[in-house]
Design an enzyme around this catalytic site. Structure first.
Site, PDB file in Angstrom:
ATOM      1  N   TYR A  89      -9.771  -1.252   5.134  1.00 58.05           N
ATOM      2  CA  TYR A  89     -10.682  -2.262   4.597  1.00 58.05           C
ATOM      3  C   TYR A  89     -12.166  -1.926   4.757  1.00 58.05           C
ATOM      4  CZ  TYR A  89      -6.620  -5.411   4.441  1.00 58.05           C
ATOM      5  OH  TYR A  89      -5.402  -5.985   4.164  1.00 58.05           O
ATOM      6  N   ASN A 161     -12.094  -7.861  -2.712  1.00 56.66           N
ATOM      7  CA  ASN A 161     -10.933  -8.462  -2.073  1.00 56.66           C
ATOM      8  C   ASN A 161     -11.134  -9.968  -1.936  1.00 56.66           C
ATOM      9  OD1 ASN A 161      -8.411  -8.380  -0.311  1.00 56.66           O
ATOM     10  ND2 ASN A 161      -9.881  -9.247   1.137  1.00 56.66           N
ATOM     11  N   GLU A 162     -10.277 -10.736  -2.579  1.00 53.22           N
ATOM     12  CA  GLU A 162     -10.252 -12.196  -2.441  1.00 53.22           C
ATOM     13  C   GLU A 162     -11.626 -12.831  -2.646  1.00 53.22           C
ATOM     14  OE1 GLU A 162      -8.271 -13.649   1.032  1.00 53.22           O
ATOM     15  OE2 GLU A 162      -6.344 -12.754   0.492  1.00 53.22           O
ATOM     16  N   ASP A 204      -3.435 -15.116  -3.240  1.00 54.65           N
ATOM     17  CA  ASP A 204      -2.330 -15.787  -3.938  1.00 54.65           C
ATOM     18  C   ASP A 204      -2.634 -17.276  -4.050  1.00 54.65           C
ATOM     19  OD1 ASP A 204       0.013 -16.546  -5.085  1.00 54.65           O
ATOM     20  OD2 ASP A 204       1.331 -15.838  -3.485  1.00 54.65           O
ATOM     21  N   GLU A 270      -1.245  -7.146   0.429  1.00 54.36           N
ATOM     22  CA  GLU A 270      -0.906  -7.660   1.755  1.00 54.36           C
ATOM     23  C   GLU A 270       0.369  -8.485   1.608  1.00 54.36           C
ATOM     24  OE1 GLU A 270      -4.022 -10.125   3.291  1.00 54.36           O
ATOM     25  OE2 GLU A 270      -5.556  -8.541   3.251  1.00 54.36           O
ATOM     26  N   TYR A 303       0.972  -6.434   6.135  1.00 55.42           N
ATOM     27  CA  TYR A 303      -0.167  -6.799   6.962  1.00 55.42           C
ATOM     28  C   TYR A 303       0.338  -7.131   8.364  1.00 55.42           C
ATOM     29  CZ  TYR A 303      -4.730  -8.855   8.048  1.00 55.42           C
ATOM     30  OH  TYR A 303      -5.967  -9.117   8.600  1.00 55.42           O
TER      31      TYR A 303
END
Length: 479
Positions: A89, A161-162, A204, A270, A303
Site C-alpha cells: 500500500y 483506493n476506496e 464494497d 482485499e 487481508y
C-alpha cells in the site's frame, strides 16, 4: 571428468537462480495473462504492509519494501503459503527497493503497488479532489512508476483506493480518479519499456458498487485505447463472514453475475472477514472464489499478512523480528492446497476480448453516482512531467539474491520453531503456486515467543552466494 561436469552443472544452476525473473503480465480482456506462456495468471495473494500505516516512515527511509532481511523472512513464509502476488500500500519513491523486489521475484511473487500514501499531499483528498490534484502530487506518483517499472514482477499499479466510501463521495471524485489513471498510463507509455496495468481498488459499498465498476470500465467515445479507463478493477470485499457463510449468503452469486460480462479483469483487492471476533478464519470462501462459478474473476488478495490493530493478520511479527504464525495462516494454506492450479491457469485465457461499453449516462443508475464523463485536464506542469520525466528519479532494477536462508526464527501456530526456513528460488521464470505443504510444525510448545527473546535472530545462513562459492571450490578441486 564426470565429476567436473556435475560440478559445473551445479554452478550454472546456482548462478541461474539469481538471474531468473518472472514473466511480465499483460491484460487481455477479462484476464491477466503471462506474456510468454500465454497462461492466465489467477491472483493468489496477500496484502502486505508490515507495521500498517505506521510502518511507512519516509523521514527515516523506511517502508514495507526497504529491508531486504525482513523481505527474505516474509518471502520464505509467503512462498510456503502458496501466494503468487502481494499488494503493497505505502512505498516511498525515493527509497531503493532492489533487494526486496528481487527476493520476491526470485520466489515467483508479483507485486501490485499503490501509488498513494496516507500522508497529506500523497493521495487524492476525497473531500476536495480538485485541490489535491496538482503537479506535486503527480510528481510523487510518477516517482513510484520510475521506482518500480524496472522490476518484471511489478504486476500493476493502483491509482487509488476506496476514494468513494459512500454515496456522497461518489459524486465529485470519479472523474479525478480517471484523470489520475490517464496521467499514470501516459507516463508509463512514455518512460517504460513495457505496459504496466493501472486500475482502481473499490470499497464494497453496494448502493454504488455496480455504478463504480461501470464507470471505470467504460471507454469515452467508445475508444478501446481510452487512457482514462481502468485496466482492471479491484474490490475490497468482506461479505463472507464465518464458517457458516455460503456462496449465496455472502452475495458471491450477485458479484459473479455482476462481473460476468466485464471487459477488464476483476479481483478481490482485499478479502477475509474476521467476524466473529476471536475465532480463527477458516477461509472456506477460497473454494468459491477460485471455483467454476466465479471464473469471471481473477482471484484475490487476503487481508492481511501481518497482525495489526485491526486483527486481520496471518502472522504476528514480534519485537525481535521473529514471526509467529496464527491458525489463520494454517487454514488459508490448507485451502490454497486444494486448488486445481491447472484449471485456474487455463480458464478464459483465450477468451474473446469484448469491446468495452461506451461511456454514457445510461450506464449509471440513479444511486447518486457521478454521470460526468468530462475528465479534468492535467494540472499546470503535468504535460512537461509526462514528456520529459521527473527529475532525478530512483529507478529500481533486479539484483543478485545472495542469501536464501532466513537469519531470524519463525514459529508455527503452536509455538514450535520452523526449521530450515529459506526461500527457494524458482527456475524457468515461474510464478509461485501452492505446494501442498504444511508450514506450521506438528507438536506443542509455548503459544508464542517472548517479544524480548532473541531466538535465532542474527544467525546468518549460507545463502546463494555461499552455495556458489562452495561449488566453485569443488570445481577448482577437480581441476
Amino acid at each position: 571428468m564426470l565429476s567436473l561436469f556435475r560440478s559445473l552443472a551445479l554452478l550454472v544452476a546456482a548462478l541461474a537462480a539469481i538471474a531468473r525473473a518472472v514473466h511480465p503480465v499483460e491484460v487481455r480482456g477479462q484476464d491477466f495473462v503471462d506474456t510468454v506462456t500465454n497462461k492466465r495468471l489467477m491472483i493468489i495473494g496477500v496484502d502486505y504492509q508490515p507495521g500498517g500505516q505506521a510502518g511507512y516512515k519516509p523521514d527515516s527511509k523506511q517502508d514495507a519494501l526497504s529491508n531486504g532481511t525482513v523481505c527474505l523472512r516474509d518471502a520464505a513464509l509467503l512462498q510456503r503459503l502458496g501466494v503468487n502476488t502481494i499488494r503493497v500500500y505505502n512505498v516511498d519513491p525515493s527509497i531503493n527497493h532492489d533487494d526486496c523486489a528481487s527476493i520476491f521475484n526470485a520466489v515467483g511473487i508479483y507485486m501490485i503497488i499503490d501509488v498513494n500514501s496516507p500522508l497529506e499531499g500523497e493521495s487524492l483528498n476525497r473531500a476536495s479532489p480538485s485541490s489535491s490534484y496538482n503537479s506535486a502530487y503527480l510528481t510523487r506518483i510518477f516517482g513510484i512508476v520510475e521506482n518500480f517499472k524496472g522490476y518484471p514482477n511489478t504486476l500493476a499499479f493502483f491509482a487509488a483506493n476506496e476514494v468513494m466510501n459512500d454515496v456522497g463521495t461518489s459524486k465529485e471524485n470519479p472523474p479525478y480518479i480517471r484523470a489520475v489513471q490517464r496521467d499514470l498510463k501516459n507516463y508509463i507509455a512514455k518512460h517504460s519499456t513495457r505496459t504496466i496495468p493501472v486500475g482502481y481498488s473499490a470499497a464494497d459499498v453496494r448502493p454504488i458498487l455496480e455504478d463504480t465498476w461501470a464507470y471505470f470500465q467504460c471507454a469515452i467515445d467508445g475508444k478501446d485505447d481510452d487512457p482514462t479507463r481502468s485496466d482492471f478493477f479491484g474490490l475490497n470485499s468482506y461479505s463472507w463472514c464465518g464458517g457458516d457463510a455460503t456462496y449465496q449468503s455472502a452475495g458471491y452469486d450477485i458479484l459473479a453475475a455482476m462481473f460476468s460480462n466485464s471487459t477488464i479483469p476483476v479481483f478481490f483487492s482485499e478479502y477475509g472477514c474476521n467476524k466473529p471476533e476471536g475465532v480463527a478464519r477458516v477461509f472456506n470462501e477460497v473454494a468459491a472464489l477460485y471455483g467454476k462459478n466465479m471464473t469471471a474473476l481473477s482471484g484475490g488478495l487476503v487481508y492481511e499478512y501481518s497482525q495489526e490493530e485491526s486483527d486481520f493478520g496471518l502472522a504476528t511479527i514480534n519485537e525481535n523480528t521473529t514471526v509467529s504464525l496464527k491458525k489463520d495462516f494454517d487454514n488459508l494454506q490448507s485451502q490454497y492446497n486444494k486448488l486445481d492450479i491447472k484449471l485456474i491457469q487455463s480458464t478464459n485465457a483465450a477468451a474473446t476480448q469484448a469491446k468495452p461499453p461506451k461511456c454514457e449516462e445510461s450506464l449509471i443508475s440513479d444511486s447518486g453516482f457521478s454521470k460526468n464523463f468530462t475528465i479534468p485536464s492535467p494540472p499546470d506542469g503535468a504535460d512537461d512531467l509526462v514528456k520529459n520525466g521527473i527529475k532525478n528519479p530512483t529507478q529500481g532494477k533486479l539484483v543478485e539474491v545472495k542469501q536464501t536462508n532466513v537469519p531470524m526464527a519463525a514459529y508455527g501456530s503452536t509455538g514450535v520453531q520452523i526449521q530450515n526456513l529459506a526461500i527457494k528460488p524458482l527456475q524457468n521464470d515461474e510464478s509461485n503456486t501452492p505446494g501442498g505443504e504444511t508450514t506450521s510444525p506438528s507438536g506443542t510448545a509455548s503459544p508464542s515467543p517472548s517479544p524480548s527473546k532473541k531466538g535465532a535472530a542474527g544467525r546468518a545462513g549460507v545463502g546463494i552466494w555461499g552455495v556458489t562459492v562452495a561449488v566453485l571450490a569443488v570445481v577448482l578441486a577437480t581441476l
